[in-house]
Design an enzyme around this catalytic site. Structure first.
Site, short mmCIF file in Angstrom:
data_model
loop_
_atom_site.label_atom_id
_atom_site.label_comp_id
_atom_site.label_asym_id
_atom_site.label_seq_id
_atom_site.Cartn_x
_atom_site.Cartn_y
_atom_site.Cartn_z
N ARG A 63 -3.19 9.02 -9.24
CA ARG A 63 -4.36 9.13 -10.10
C ARG A 63 -5.65 9.42 -9.33
O ARG A 63 -6.67 9.75 -9.91
CB ARG A 63 -4.52 7.85 -10.94
CG ARG A 63 -3.52 7.75 -12.07
CD ARG A 63 -3.51 6.38 -12.72
NE ARG A 63 -2.74 5.41 -11.96
CZ ARG A 63 -2.63 4.12 -12.28
NH1 ARG A 63 -3.25 3.64 -13.34
NH2 ARG A 63 -1.91 3.29 -11.54
N ALA A 91 0.82 -1.21 0.00
CA ALA A 91 0.00 0.00 0.00
C ALA A 91 0.85 1.25 0.00
O ALA A 91 0.41 2.31 0.44
CB ALA A 91 -0.92 -0.02 1.22
N ASN A 135 -3.18 -9.99 -15.00
CA ASN A 135 -2.69 -10.21 -13.64
C ASN A 135 -3.52 -9.38 -12.66
O ASN A 135 -3.61 -8.17 -12.78
CB ASN A 135 -1.22 -9.77 -13.57
CG ASN A 135 -0.66 -9.81 -12.16
OD1 ASN A 135 -1.11 -10.59 -11.33
ND2 ASN A 135 0.33 -8.96 -11.90
N THR A 172 6.84 -2.90 -7.01
CA THR A 172 6.17 -3.86 -6.12
C THR A 172 7.14 -4.88 -5.51
O THR A 172 6.93 -5.32 -4.38
CB THR A 172 5.03 -4.58 -6.87
OG1 THR A 172 5.46 -4.94 -8.19
CG2 THR A 172 3.81 -3.69 -7.00
C1 UD1 Z 1 0.02 -3.88 -10.79
C2 UD1 Z 1 0.75 -5.06 -11.45
C3 UD1 Z 1 -0.02 -5.46 -12.71
C4 UD1 Z 1 -1.43 -5.83 -12.33
C5 UD1 Z 1 -2.11 -4.69 -11.56
C6 UD1 Z 1 -3.42 -5.17 -10.98
C7 UD1 Z 1 3.16 -4.88 -11.00
C8 UD1 Z 1 4.48 -4.47 -11.52
N1 UD1 Z 1 2.12 -4.66 -11.78
O1 UD1 Z 1 0.06 -2.78 -11.67
O2 UD1 Z 1 0.62 -6.59 -13.32
O3 UD1 Z 1 -2.17 -6.16 -13.48
O4 UD1 Z 1 -1.30 -4.27 -10.46
O5 UD1 Z 1 -4.11 -4.13 -10.35
O6 UD1 Z 1 3.10 -5.41 -9.89
N2 UD1 Z 1 3.05 -0.43 -4.46
C9 UD1 Z 1 3.94 -0.27 -3.42
N3 UD1 Z 1 5.20 0.20 -3.68
C10 UD1 Z 1 5.62 0.49 -4.94
C11 UD1 Z 1 4.70 0.32 -6.01
C12 UD1 Z 1 3.42 -0.13 -5.74
O7 UD1 Z 1 3.60 -0.54 -2.27
O8 UD1 Z 1 6.78 0.89 -5.06
C13 UD1 Z 1 1.69 -0.92 -4.18
C14 UD1 Z 1 0.61 0.07 -4.50
O9 UD1 Z 1 0.27 0.84 -3.36
C15 UD1 Z 1 -0.56 -0.82 -4.91
C16 UD1 Z 1 0.14 -2.05 -5.48
O10 UD1 Z 1 1.45 -2.05 -4.99
O11 UD1 Z 1 -1.33 -1.23 -3.79
C17 UD1 Z 1 0.12 -2.04 -7.01
O12 UD1 Z 1 0.77 -0.88 -7.47
P1 UD1 Z 1 0.20 -0.05 -8.68
O13 UD1 Z 1 1.14 1.06 -8.94
O14 UD1 Z 1 -1.23 0.25 -8.48
O15 UD1 Z 1 0.40 -1.15 -9.85
P2 UD1 Z 1 -0.36 -1.25 -11.23
O16 UD1 Z 1 0.31 -0.36 -12.21
O17 UD1 Z 1 -1.80 -1.12 -11.02
CA CA Z 2 -3.13 -0.71 -9.16
#
Ligand code: UD1
Ligand code: CA
Length: 457
Positions: free
Chosen positions: A17, A11, A173, A83
């Protein structure tokens, strides 16, 4: 055999966005922050340990999470490098953990405990890695699940890194992944680099690495609506609509009647008994219980209240936190109740405010009654005894007690306690002037005749 599992909920993302000052996962869905939905799903699926990864400056998320469950470990990811890096921020939780590791996203609030449990099931069955995937006609923004020639899971390609052919893939995914153990996860994650379009460490790259190791990587499919990721306000509204459908469906299945389900809004914790009728356009906030046989009429707004068996509320009623209605109590139109117990069969039917009060069994509170509970400095209680009758348009200036069976004359301002069985009234005595109105009318008629006569000549 069941294995213990650790759920790591990511999180830390800024959620730009959302265009909000609030961290994304603190936005509410059916009355609870997004993060609480993810956490509850993990716990209901049987995860005995949970960790949440937040970003710097997201202390309120940490506080909200520990308020829900003090055992949840909160980790801070210093910089949002992706992530995989976010999972590494929770490394301390992984190091001593023996069991399955589940990665959930804090922005995916509709995920069902049953689906998480099926990931656990596949891991217990021998899978090394499990990804929850879904089919969608509009895969924009999601990572795509790429299969090998034998139909096995080969890789996850993020949208920005995908070729046109890969972008055409509609199997996506969800973000939810399971790893057989912390060792499996750590062994893969340390090999992930950031050589991609976003320059981030993608957890999703663990899949291609696992495939290269000939690990058993499996896909579990879920419905697209269940894994909807909330990235914008539009998606938040979409998720809310889905959650409302689910909540309404559950209470209807349990024996409630909703005449126009689409117009009734429930909270994640709303409890509704059998043979409850909820009319159209009702909003129910957090902490509400509606017991068997109760009726909520149209356009009512209810928060933090218990509605006892057979009670009726509304139309146009507002029940605020701390309201408790006993069996067969009646709350009518344009009535507001706050921090008050309304005992069995008592009636508060029209245009009334009852705050910080108790209304005894069978009491009748007349139209326009107001408990004056606030003197500008503090709140005070009003106690109305069983069977009392409060005449219309009465102001009860708290603190004040109306004894059992007492009677208050309409239009009174009551500032002193009234003994049981007594009549109290405080209003100027009525005076009557015989013939006054008739004389007045005649005088007006004469004056009018005079002015119109002048104009005519
Ligand atoms: C991510 C997935 C994608 C998937 C989608 C589903 C990756 C690289 N991509 O993309 O394959 O289809 O979710 O919704 O995993 N977060 C962190 N730290 C970070 C980056 C993100 O904690 O450095 C958390 C965010 O708060 C969020 C989650 O990880 O809860 C997903 O991150 P987000 O940036 O929303 O990924 P998507 O681009 O949606
Ligand atoms: Ca997301």
């Amino acid at each position: 055999m069941t294995h213990p599992s650790l759920a790591i909920i990511l999180a830390a993302g800024k959620g730009t966005r959302m265009k909000s000052d609030l961290p994304k996962v603190m936005h509410r869905l059916a009355g609870a922050p997004l993060i609480a939905h993810a956490l509850r799903a993990a716990q209901e699926a049987g995860s005995e340990r949970s960790a949440v990864v937040v970003g710097p400056g997201m202390e309120d998320v940490g506080r909200a999470v520990t308020a829900l469950d003090p055992k949840v470990q909160v980790f801070v990811q210093a910089v949002q490098l992706g992530t995989a890096d976010a999972v590494m921020a929770a490394r301390e939780a992984l190091e001593d953990f023996k069991g399955h590791v589940l990665i959930l996203y804090g922005d995916t609030p509709l995920l069902r405990p049953e689906t998480i449990a099926s990931v656990n099931g596949a891991l217990s069955d021998g899978a090394d890695l499990v990804v929850i995937g879904f089919e969608t006609e509009n895969p924009t923004g999601y990572g795509r699940l790429l299969l090998d020639e034998r139909g096995g899971l080969a890789a996850i390609r993020e949208e920005k890194d995908a070729t046109d052919a890969e972008r055409a893939v509609t199997l996506c995914n969800s973000g939810i992944m399971g790893f057989r153990s912390a060792d499996t996860l750590l062994g893969l994650i340390v090999r992930i680099d950031n050589d991609n379009a976003k320059g981030e460490f993608y957890l999703t790259d663990a899949v291609a690495l696992a495939h290269g190791n000939r690990f058993d990587a499996r896909i579990i499919r879920s419905g697209a609506e269940e894994v909807l990721g909330v990235n914008s306000r539009a998606e938040l509204a979409e998720a809310e609509a889905q959650m409302q459908l689910r909540l309404r469906g559950a209470i209807v299945a349990d024996g409630a009647t909703l005449i126009a389900p689409d117009t009734v809004f429930l909270s994640y914790d709303t409890r509704v008994g059998r043979d409850v009728l909820i009319e159209p356009h009702v909003v129910i906030g957090e902490g509400v219980t509606i017991e068997d046989g109760a009726t909520v009429r149209a356009f009512s707004h209810i928060q933090g209240a218990r509605i006892g068996p057979g009670a009726t509320v509304g139309p146009f009623a507002r029940l605020r936190p701390g309201t408790s209605l006993a069996r067969n109590a009646h709350i009518g139109n344009f009535v507001e109740i706050k921090q008050a117990e309304i005992e069995e069969g008592a009636k508060v039917n029209h245009l009334t405010y009852i705050g910080d009060a108790s209304v005894g069994a069978g009491a009748n509170v007349g139209a326009g009654t107001i408990t004056c509970n606030f003197d500008g400095f503090a709140k005070h209680r009003t106690e109305i005894g069983a069977g009392a009758f409060i005449g219309s348009n009465t102001a009860l200036v708290a603190p004040v007690k109306i004894g059992e069976g007492a009677y208050i004359g309409s239009g009174s301002v009551i500032s002193k306690d009234v003994a049981p069985g007594a009549l109290a009234l405080s209003r100027p005595p009525q005076e009557e002037r015989p013939g006054w109105a008739t004389r007045m009318k005649e005088r007006w008629a004469r004056a009018k005749a005079k002015t119109s006569g002048n104009k005519g000549t």
